[in-house]
Design a protein around this motif. Structure first.
Motif, PDB file in Angstrom:
ATOM      1  N   THR A  36       0.820  -1.209   0.000  1.00 18.65           N
ATOM      2  CA  THR A  36       0.000   0.000   0.000  1.00 18.65           C
ATOM      3  C   THR A  36       0.852   1.257   0.000  1.00 18.65           C
ATOM      4  O   THR A  36       0.618   2.173  -0.785  1.00 18.65           O
ATOM      5  CB  THR A  36      -0.938   0.016   1.223  1.00 18.65           C
ATOM      6  OG1 THR A  36      -1.801  -1.119   1.150  1.00 18.65           O
ATOM      7  CG2 THR A  36      -1.776   1.278   1.260  1.00 18.65           C
ATOM      8  N   VAL A  37       1.842   1.313   0.875  1.00 23.78           N
ATOM      9  CA  VAL A  37       2.615   2.546   1.004  1.00 23.78           C
ATOM     10  C   VAL A  37       3.733   2.660  -0.029  1.00 23.78           C
ATOM     11  O   VAL A  37       4.199   3.760  -0.311  1.00 23.78           O
ATOM     12  CB  VAL A  37       3.185   2.736   2.427  1.00 23.78           C
ATOM     13  CG1 VAL A  37       2.070   2.876   3.429  1.00 23.78           C
ATOM     14  CG2 VAL A  37       4.138   1.632   2.813  1.00 23.78           C
ATOM     15  N   ALA A  38       4.169   1.551  -0.595  1.00 20.23           N
ATOM     16  CA  ALA A  38       5.256   1.605  -1.563  1.00 20.23           C
ATOM     17  C   ALA A  38       4.770   1.391  -2.997  1.00 20.23           C
ATOM     18  O   ALA A  38       5.538   1.549  -3.931  1.00 20.23           O
ATOM     19  CB  ALA A  38       6.322   0.575  -1.220  1.00 20.23           C
ATOM     20  N   GLY A  39       3.515   1.044  -3.146  1.00 15.65           N
ATOM     21  CA  GLY A  39       2.976   0.750  -4.469  1.00 15.65           C
ATOM     22  C   GLY A  39       2.604   1.998  -5.248  1.00 15.65           C
ATOM     23  O   GLY A  39       2.707   3.127  -4.750  1.00 15.65           O
ATOM     24  N   ALA A  54       6.345  11.914   0.712  1.00 19.35           N
ATOM     25  CA  ALA A  54       6.801  10.574   0.335  1.00 19.35           C
ATOM     26  C   ALA A  54       8.312  10.452   0.487  1.00 19.35           C
ATOM     27  O   ALA A  54       8.804   9.421   0.958  1.00 19.35           O
ATOM     28  CB  ALA A  54       6.382  10.256  -1.096  1.00 19.35           C
ATOM     29  N   LEU A  55       9.055  11.482   0.111  1.00 19.82           N
ATOM     30  CA  LEU A  55      10.515  11.428   0.252  1.00 19.82           C
ATOM     31  C   LEU A  55      10.916  11.260   1.710  1.00 19.82           C
ATOM     32  O   LEU A  55      11.775  10.438   2.041  1.00 19.82           O
ATOM     33  CB  LEU A  55      11.153  12.685  -0.333  1.00 19.82           C
ATOM     34  CG  LEU A  55      11.198  12.761  -1.847  1.00 19.82           C
ATOM     35  CD1 LEU A  55      11.724  14.132  -2.293  1.00 19.82           C
ATOM     36  CD2 LEU A  55      12.048  11.651  -2.427  1.00 19.82           C
ATOM     37  N   ILE A  60      12.123   6.525   6.446  1.00 26.73           N
ATOM     38  CA  ILE A  60      11.895   5.718   7.645  1.00 26.73           C
ATOM     39  C   ILE A  60      11.115   4.431   7.357  1.00 26.73           C
ATOM     40  O   ILE A  60      11.087   3.533   8.184  1.00 26.73           O
ATOM     41  CB  ILE A  60      11.161   6.518   8.744  1.00 26.73           C
ATOM     42  CG1 ILE A  60       9.791   6.967   8.268  1.00 26.73           C
ATOM     43  CG2 ILE A  60      11.994   7.679   9.207  1.00 26.73           C
ATOM     44  CD1 ILE A  60       8.890   7.460   9.363  1.00 26.73           C
ATOM     45  N   LEU A  61      10.518   4.357   6.195  1.00 26.08           N
ATOM     46  CA  LEU A  61       9.684   3.202   5.864  1.00 26.08           C
ATOM     47  C   LEU A  61      10.469   1.894   5.900  1.00 26.08           C
ATOM     48  O   LEU A  61      10.016   0.908   6.481  1.00 26.08           O
ATOM     49  CB  LEU A  61       9.034   3.383   4.495  1.00 26.08           C
ATOM     50  CG  LEU A  61       8.164   2.220   4.014  1.00 26.08           C
ATOM     51  CD1 LEU A  61       6.991   2.015   4.965  1.00 26.08           C
ATOM     52  CD2 LEU A  61       7.685   2.482   2.599  1.00 26.08           C
TER      53      LEU A  61
END
Length: 106
Positions: A36-39, A54-55, A60-61
């Motif tokens: 979800t967060v990287a797609g 997003a950057l 931290i992701l």
């Protein structure tokens, strides 16, 4: 010091199985979160503010997903350990019982 430990191997094995199920669900949830967060349909959008967020977020992701993956691994390891311990205790109990039963070991 005389200490006795009482353990129900079936209950411990069942707990290990339950914990394994939790680890599997956690792994699935972490994979879904990552997708979800990287797609391509990320939750912050494509505008300038979303891109700036997003950057910063991506920095931290990876760490967060790594930590979550580590927790999943630890849960899985604990599940395996509980199951193995339950089997070891059950085997030891059967061996000890056979030594004391008629026709058991001398």
């Amino acid at each position: 010091m005389n200490v006795q430990m009482r353990m129900d191997p079936d209950a411990v094995a069942a707990t290990g199985s339950t914990l394994a199920g939790i680890a599997q669900r956690m792994a699935s949830d972490v994979a879904e979160l990552d997708a979800t967060v990287a797609g391509p349909a990320n939750p912050w959008g494509e505008d300038e503010s979303g891109s700036a967020f997003a950057l910063a977020y991506q920095a931290i992701l990876g760490h967060a997903l790594g930590a979550l993956g580590s927790y999943v691994q630890q849960m899985g390891d604990a599940a395996v350990s509980l199951t193995m311990q339950a089997r070891a205790v059950a085997t030891a109990d059967l061996t000890a019982a056979s030594e004391f039963s008629p026709g058991g070991l001398p």
